[in-house]
Write an enzyme that holds these catalytic residues in place. Structure first.
Site, PDB file in Angstrom:
ATOM      1  N   GLY A 187       0.790  -1.228   0.000  1.00  0.00           N
ATOM      2  CA  GLY A 187       0.000   0.000   0.000  1.00  0.00           C
ATOM      3  C   GLY A 187       0.819   1.275   0.000  1.00  0.00           C
ATOM      4  O   GLY A 187       0.261   2.372   0.023  1.00  0.00           O
ATOM      5  N   HIS A 188       2.146   1.185  -0.009  1.00  0.00           N
ATOM      6  CA  HIS A 188       3.006   2.373   0.123  1.00  0.00           C
ATOM      7  C   HIS A 188       4.079   2.338  -0.937  1.00  0.00           C
ATOM      8  O   HIS A 188       5.229   2.059  -0.630  1.00  0.00           O
ATOM      9  CB  HIS A 188       3.624   2.419   1.515  1.00  0.00           C
ATOM     10  CG  HIS A 188       4.098   3.781   1.920  1.00  0.00           C
ATOM     11  ND1 HIS A 188       5.370   4.235   1.662  1.00  0.00           N
ATOM     12  CD2 HIS A 188       3.462   4.779   2.579  1.00  0.00           C
ATOM     13  CE1 HIS A 188       5.507   5.452   2.165  1.00  0.00           C
ATOM     14  NE2 HIS A 188       4.369   5.803   2.720  1.00  0.00           N
ATOM     15  N   PHE A 189       3.886   2.631  -2.096  1.00  0.00           N
ATOM     16  CA  PHE A 189       2.698   3.032  -2.819  1.00  0.00           C
ATOM     17  C   PHE A 189       2.564   2.083  -4.002  1.00  0.00           C
ATOM     18  O   PHE A 189       3.574   1.804  -4.642  1.00  0.00           O
ATOM     19  CB  PHE A 189       2.805   4.473  -3.317  1.00  0.00           C
ATOM     20  CG  PHE A 189       3.016   5.486  -2.246  1.00  0.00           C
ATOM     21  CD1 PHE A 189       1.941   5.896  -1.468  1.00  0.00           C
ATOM     22  CD2 PHE A 189       4.270   6.016  -1.997  1.00  0.00           C
ATOM     23  CE1 PHE A 189       2.135   6.857  -0.482  1.00  0.00           C
ATOM     24  CE2 PHE A 189       4.451   6.964  -1.012  1.00  0.00           C
ATOM     25  CZ  PHE A 189       3.387   7.387  -0.242  1.00  0.00           C
TER      26      PHE A 189
END
Length: 144
Positions: A47-49
């Protein structure tokens, strides 16, 4: 100097939050150098990124703190067995370049002072010769 098994004997952290792979230099109570191999398998990269994976700055600071905690534990020797390192302050944090999968983060920590159980350290994280992140950290060893 210290491999992952020896690090796990000192730090209470475990996967996915153990962020130090080995210690390559140490002058107890004064200076320490740790390594974090950054891989695409790290859970935070989902999720990052998406499409542009970057190690979160807060986790770079945490890796610095874990290396600093090893320095404090080794300085305390047997006295640290029932202790845990607690953050007290993060000052002058600067994130200069993004840390990406495939990078080898070399974390250099130097003691600024240790008074009444409070450790103040200067920490710098490099990839190769490039300074990526730096900060001053304060922590104490407290009872578990």
């Amino acid at each position: 100097m210290l491999d992952i098994v020896q690090i796990m004997e000192l730090l209470p952290h475990r996967y996915p939050f153990l962020l130090v792979d080995k210690i390559v230099e140490m002058e107890p109570g004064k200076r320490i150098v740790g390594i974090k191999n950054v891989t695409m398998n790290e859970p935070f990269f989902q999720g990052h990124f998406p499409g542009f994976p970057v190690m979160p700055g807060v986790l770079i600071i945490e890796a610095m703190a874990q290396v600093a905690a090893i320095l404090a534990y080794k300085a305390a020797e047997g006295d640290a067995k029932d202790k845990v390192s607690y953050f007290m302050a993060i000052d002058k944090a600067r994130f200069r370049k993004p840390v990406k999968p495939g990078d080898t983060l070399r974390i250099e920590v130097e003691t600024l002072f240790c008074k009444r159980g409070v450790w103040s350290v200067g920490a710098k994280a490099y990839v190769g010769e490039t300074l990526m992140t730096e900060a001053e950290l304060k922590a104490t060893l407290g009872d578990k």
